[in-house]
Design an enzyme around this catalytic site. Sequence first.
Site, PDB file in Angstrom:
ATOM      1  N   THR A 170      -0.417   1.339   6.776  1.00  0.00           N
ATOM      2  CA  THR A 170      -0.219   0.164   5.935  1.00  0.00           C
ATOM      3  C   THR A 170      -0.035  -1.058   6.821  1.00  0.00           C
ATOM      4  OG1 THR A 170       1.229  -0.975   4.375  1.00  0.00           O
ATOM      5  CG2 THR A 170       2.261   0.708   5.748  1.00  0.00           C
ATOM      6  N   GLY A 171      -0.645  -2.165   6.420  1.00  0.00           N
ATOM      7  CA  GLY A 171      -0.511  -3.380   7.222  1.00  0.00           C
ATOM      8  C   GLY A 171      -1.709  -4.279   7.048  1.00  0.00           C
ATOM      9  N   GLY A 210      -4.967  -5.140   7.086  1.00  0.00           N
ATOM     10  CA  GLY A 210      -6.158  -4.292   7.155  1.00  0.00           C
ATOM     11  C   GLY A 210      -7.201  -4.716   8.164  1.00  0.00           C
ATOM     12  N   THR A 239       0.838  -1.203   0.000  1.00  0.00           N
ATOM     13  CA  THR A 239       0.000   0.000   0.000  1.00  0.00           C
ATOM     14  C   THR A 239       0.871   1.250   0.000  1.00  0.00           C
ATOM     15  OG1 THR A 239      -1.802  -1.086   1.123  1.00  0.00           O
ATOM     16  CG2 THR A 239      -1.618   1.270   1.486  1.00  0.00           C
ATOM     17  N   ARG A 270     -14.059  -7.810  -0.669  1.00  0.00           N
ATOM     18  CA  ARG A 270     -13.355  -7.388   0.549  1.00  0.00           C
ATOM     19  C   ARG A 270     -12.805  -5.949   0.393  1.00  0.00           C
ATOM     20  NH1 ARG A 270      -7.870  -5.591   1.970  1.00  0.00           N
ATOM     21  NH2 ARG A 270      -7.474  -6.250   4.090  1.00  0.00           N
ATOM     22  N   VAL A 271     -13.011  -5.154   1.414  1.00  0.00           N
ATOM     23  CA  VAL A 271     -12.449  -3.801   1.448  1.00  0.00           C
ATOM     24  C   VAL A 271     -11.565  -3.712   2.689  1.00  0.00           C
ATOM     25  CG1 VAL A 271     -12.984  -1.348   1.732  1.00  0.00           C
ATOM     26  CG2 VAL A 271     -14.399  -2.763   0.229  1.00  0.00           C
ATOM     27  N   GLY A 272     -10.399  -3.106   2.535  1.00  0.00           N
ATOM     28  CA  GLY A 272      -9.465  -2.990   3.656  1.00  0.00           C
ATOM     29  C   GLY A 272      -9.562  -1.663   4.379  1.00  0.00           C
ATOM     30  N   ASP A 273      -8.571  -1.429   5.228  1.00  0.00           N
ATOM     31  CA  ASP A 273      -8.563  -0.211   6.046  1.00  0.00           C
ATOM     32  C   ASP A 273      -8.279   1.054   5.236  1.00  0.00           C
ATOM     33  OD1 ASP A 273      -5.957  -1.443   5.694  1.00  0.00           O
ATOM     34  OD2 ASP A 273      -5.167   0.157   6.958  1.00  0.00           O
TER      35      ASP A 273
HETATM   36  N1  ASP Z   1      -3.778  -2.227   4.576  1.00  0.00           N
HETATM   37  C1  ASP Z   1      -3.947  -2.773   3.257  1.00  0.00           C
HETATM   38  C2  ASP Z   1      -5.229  -3.578   3.209  1.00  0.00           C
HETATM   39  O1  ASP Z   1      -5.500  -4.293   4.149  1.00  0.00           O
HETATM   40  C3  ASP Z   1      -2.833  -3.634   2.837  1.00  0.00           C
HETATM   41  C4  ASP Z   1      -1.509  -2.952   2.832  1.00  0.00           C
HETATM   42  O2  ASP Z   1      -1.216  -2.126   3.689  1.00  0.00           O
HETATM   43  O3  ASP Z   1      -0.729  -3.258   1.922  1.00  0.00           O
HETATM   44  O4  ASP Z   1      -5.911  -3.542   2.224  1.00  0.00           O
END
Ligand code: ASP
Length: 310
Positions: free
Chosen positions: A229-230, A232, A178, A206-209
Amino acid sequence: MSRPISIAVHGGAGTILPELLTPALEKEYKHHLQLAIDTGHQLLSSGESALVAAAAAVSVLEDCELFNAGKGSVFTAEGQHEMDAAIMCGKTLEAGSVAAVTGIKNPIQLAHRVLTHSEHVMLIGKGAEQFAKEHGLKFENPEYFFNQYRYDQWQQLKGTKKFQLDHSEAIRDRKHGTVGAVCLDLQGNLAAATSTGGMTNKQYGRVGDSALIGVGNYANNKTCAVSCTGSGEFFIRSVVAYDISALMEHTGMSLEKAAEKVIHQRMLQEGDGGVIAVDRFGNIAMPFNSAGMYRAAKKNNEPTFVAIYK
Ligand code: ASP
């Protein structure tokens, strides 16, 4: 003394294994982080808003296929690219976000357009793409987003119910690509922008953070601007970005202390990743609990700091 400007960018966090990062690749990552900083910093120096600078810095990283955002986004379980992005203005608390969009060259520019041209904050899927068409955003074919490395990652998970985060053993290089930027402009305004392809082999829309205001992205002139980033799912349940801002607002904690506390103590323990954050004085914090985080920062005319590992 003139007023401060600050910018920090990230290109994802995770288990970035030194043995998989050749010197040439490391140089390329750092070059693109520097390019993103230079783009944003130039805009900030010329008096442009934090919002425009953050979106421009993120666009540079979206255009680079090394990162999991825009070009080079990961594959979903159906072999598509579904991207999430969000942007927020710390002065007005206006925000724009898009989730599960396909074919948009720069999802962060679409999120910015939602902020400036829509009564809504968050648009998803087909509706967001329709909005993009009506507003003249640039689209690209699936080939544009294709990246062999991401495709190989997907092949390891294809047909299983696992998405990349659950698969730490088979996939040694367990990193999240990300991208994000946080800025303080000459007017004293903060902004945060984040963009992602999400997780390899993600299913069911699916939707992330990253698309969620207050979770993967938040800005408030009273406190700070944050981009995460991490993993999610854990960032969502820990409401990471707003938690940092709330700690500062309600306890008077410094940016550095609040960001460290959230990443190392308050976030759910299984969560791995990090944040970049800037406060209204231009202080920058970039804590992470993973092995590495692609990151860079520049305050005023000081030299750019670029790093991957601790
Ligand atoms: N946080 C992002 C997600 O979960 C992934 C990432 O940080 O690469 O979609």
